[in-house]
Design a protein around this motif. Structure first.
Motif, short mmCIF file in Angstrom:
data_model
loop_
_atom_site.label_atom_id
_atom_site.label_comp_id
_atom_site.label_asym_id
_atom_site.label_seq_id
_atom_site.Cartn_x
_atom_site.Cartn_y
_atom_site.Cartn_z
N LEU A 54 1.03 -1.18 -0.02
CA LEU A 54 0.07 0.20 0.07
C LEU A 54 0.83 1.34 -0.05
CD1 LEU A 54 -2.69 -0.82 2.77
CD2 LEU A 54 -2.89 -0.96 0.31
N ARG A 55 0.26 2.25 -0.38
CA ARG A 55 0.80 3.66 -0.23
C ARG A 55 -0.02 4.52 0.49
NH1 ARG A 55 2.64 2.85 -5.45
NH2 ARG A 55 0.50 3.51 -6.51
N HIS A 56 0.54 5.28 1.67
CA HIS A 56 -0.35 5.86 2.43
C HIS A 56 -0.14 7.40 1.82
CE1 HIS A 56 -1.09 7.54 6.99
NE2 HIS A 56 -2.30 7.76 6.02
N LEU A 57 -1.42 7.74 1.45
CA LEU A 57 -1.34 9.25 0.70
C LEU A 57 -1.85 10.33 1.69
CD1 LEU A 57 -3.45 8.08 -2.33
CD2 LEU A 57 -1.09 8.16 -2.07
N GLU A 58 -1.87 11.62 1.37
CA GLU A 58 -2.33 12.56 2.24
C GLU A 58 -3.48 12.52 2.21
OE1 GLU A 58 -2.74 16.58 -0.42
OE2 GLU A 58 -0.86 15.81 -0.54
N GLY A 59 -4.38 12.94 3.54
CA GLY A 59 -5.51 12.96 4.14
C GLY A 59 -5.92 11.56 4.27
N GLY A 60 -5.12 10.83 4.88
CA GLY A 60 -5.30 9.36 5.34
C GLY A 60 -5.92 8.60 4.56
N ARG A 61 -5.86 8.53 3.29
CA ARG A 61 -6.15 7.71 2.23
C ARG A 61 -5.00 6.45 1.94
NH1 ARG A 61 -7.11 10.51 -3.19
NH2 ARG A 61 -5.13 11.65 -2.03
N TYR A 62 -5.45 5.23 1.56
CA TYR A 62 -4.46 4.38 1.32
C TYR A 62 -4.87 3.83 -0.28
CZ TYR A 62 -3.20 3.96 6.14
OH TYR A 62 -3.01 4.53 7.56
N GLU A 63 -3.67 3.50 -1.01
CA GLU A 63 -4.00 2.78 -2.19
C GLU A 63 -2.98 1.79 -2.55
OE1 GLU A 63 -3.03 5.64 -5.44
OE2 GLU A 63 -0.94 5.48 -5.39
N LEU A 64 -3.41 0.83 -3.36
CA LEU A 64 -2.74 -0.14 -3.57
C LEU A 64 -1.16 0.04 -4.18
CD1 LEU A 64 -5.08 -2.91 -5.14
CD2 LEU A 64 -4.46 -2.81 -2.61
N ALA A 65 -0.19 -0.74 -4.18
CA ALA A 65 0.88 -0.52 -4.69
C ALA A 65 1.64 -2.05 -5.07
CB ALA A 65 1.99 0.04 -3.74
N GLY A 66 2.66 -2.22 -5.73
CA GLY A 66 3.33 -3.34 -5.97
C GLY A 66 2.49 -4.40 -6.39
N ASP A 67 2.81 -5.66 -5.88
CA ASP A 67 2.19 -6.76 -6.62
C ASP A 67 0.58 -6.91 -6.50
OD1 ASP A 67 4.55 -7.94 -7.11
OD2 ASP A 67 4.47 -9.23 -5.58
N LEU A 68 0.13 -6.03 -5.72
CA LEU A 68 -1.47 -6.19 -5.50
C LEU A 68 -2.00 -5.16 -6.47
CD1 LEU A 68 -2.01 -5.90 -1.75
CD2 LEU A 68 -2.45 -7.79 -3.11
N LEU A 69 -1.23 -3.91 -6.77
CA LEU A 69 -1.49 -3.05 -8.02
C LEU A 69 -1.53 -3.68 -9.07
CD1 LEU A 69 -2.55 -0.35 -8.81
CD2 LEU A 69 -0.17 0.26 -8.75
N ALA A 70 -0.50 -4.49 -9.56
CA ALA A 70 -0.35 -5.66 -10.65
C ALA A 70 -1.60 -6.24 -10.65
CB ALA A 70 0.88 -6.24 -10.56
N ARG A 71 -1.99 -6.92 -9.79
CA ARG A 71 -3.08 -7.83 -9.64
C ARG A 71 -4.39 -7.05 -9.95
NH1 ARG A 71 -5.17 -11.69 -4.85
NH2 ARG A 71 -7.27 -12.33 -5.91
N HIS A 72 -4.61 -5.94 -9.45
CA HIS A 72 -5.65 -5.00 -9.73
C HIS A 72 -5.79 -4.90 -11.22
CE1 HIS A 72 -8.71 -1.88 -9.30
NE2 HIS A 72 -7.99 -1.25 -10.09
N LEU A 73 -4.58 -4.32 -11.87
CA LEU A 73 -4.72 -4.09 -13.25
C LEU A 73 -4.97 -5.50 -13.98
CD1 LEU A 73 -1.28 -2.00 -13.28
CD2 LEU A 73 -3.96 -1.04 -13.61
N ARG A 74 -4.61 -6.68 -13.67
CA ARG A 74 -4.96 -7.83 -14.16
C ARG A 74 -6.28 -8.07 -14.25
NH1 ARG A 74 -0.27 -9.47 -12.06
NH2 ARG A 74 -1.45 -10.83 -10.51
N GLN A 75 -6.74 -7.92 -13.08
CA GLN A 75 -8.27 -8.11 -12.68
C GLN A 75 -9.18 -7.22 -13.57
OE1 GLN A 75 -9.83 -8.28 -8.55
NE2 GLN A 75 -10.88 -6.33 -9.44
N GLU A 76 -8.66 -5.93 -13.56
CA GLU A 76 -9.45 -4.87 -14.55
C GLU A 76 -9.38 -5.39 -15.92
OE1 GLU A 76 -11.67 -2.33 -13.53
OE2 GLU A 76 -11.31 -3.55 -11.99
#
Length: 270
Positions: A54-76
């Motif tokens: 994960l990446r911790h963004l400003e405003g207290g948000r979190y987004e996928l990173a690394g292998d999980l982000l790659a998996r997300h792109l494959r899923q889409e």
């Protein structure tokens, strides 16, 4: 319902969100629906950031990173495939003679699976040539580096070749079970008080959808349920998202991005 870890709920929820980011407070609140304490979820978020998931963004948000982000792109890509008319030819990828490391072999197997290729025999991968040739560039690069690629026209009956490569009955049977579950009991699992139960059903359906072999119509067995499953899932998803919006409104003053959930915890736990 199986017990889910905080990491599993966080990862699965973000894997199903477009774009894959949410405020931490909503991830904590949603994990609470699975009986997970807020402190446990916050610890999981911190550890996932440390591991590069994960990446911790400003405003207290979190987004996928690394292998999980790659998996997300494959899923889409799997949910919105580019399918071409089939001219009767097949993609054929053959591993040339020579030693390969176990790491290379494993990487090829994963990449071939992501591309929808099936193993005819050791070192020979193929599928009907009806998908975009430039799909999933990272997976394509791995396959290109380890195999020689051809366009083939098998002399055998195409349906027989397909049957030797893929468990059509198994996929179809599981799809039929999911369609029945989505249509018969799905609505009652989309209310705000049953979101955890509904999460698991949506996850199961989506996981199966992204393994759709994307057959050319010419090779689909009679009654092939892929389109029916997509329709049933889309209908269920609309109701589930409405339930999530109602839940999220209790934790924020504005509408939030609503997850399209994928996967359940045990399969994602390291």
């Amino acid at each position: 319902m199986a017990d889910l870890s905080a990491r599993s709920v966080v990862a699965s929820t973000l894997l199903g969100t477009v774009p894959p980011r949410l405020p931490g407070r909503l991830l904590v609140a949603f994990a609470g629906e699975f009986g997970i304490q807020a402190g446990t979820t916050r610890t999981a978020l911190s550890r996932m950031v440390d591991r590069g998931e994960l990446r911790h963004l400003e405003g207290g948000r979190y987004e996928l990173a690394g292998d999980l982000l790659a998996r997300h792109l494959r899923q889409e890509a799997g949910l919105h495939p580019i399918v071409h008319p089939w001219d009767g030819t097949w993609e054929l990828h053959v591993v040339p003679p020579g030693a390969r490391s176990s790491t290379d072999r494993a990487a090829l197997r994963r990449a071939a699976g992501h591309l929808g290729l099936w193993e005819r025999r050791d070192g020979v991968w193929m599928r009907p040539a009806n998908l975009a040739p430039d799909r999933l560039p990272n997976a394509r690069a791995i396959v290109a580096a380890q195999t020689e690629s051809y366009v083939a026209s098998p002399t055998e009956n195409p349906a027989s070749v397909l049957a030797s490569l893929y468990d059509l009955a198994g996929w179809s049977g599981r799809a039929a079970d999911l369609i029945a579950e989505l249509e018969e009991t799905g609505t009652e699992r989309t209310t705000p008080d049953r979101l955890a139960d509904g999460f698991v059903l949506a996850a199961s359906a989506l996981r199966h959808l992204v393994t759709d072999p994307l057959l050319p119509p010419e090779l689909e067995p009679e009654g092939w349920p892929a389109r029916h499953l997509r329709t049933a899932y889309d209908s269920y998803l609309g109701d589930y998202q409405a339930g999530l919006r109602a839940f999220f409104r209790r934790h924020t003053m504005s509408d939030a991005s609503v997850p399209r959930v994928e996967g359940h915890g045990p399969t994602m736990t390291p």
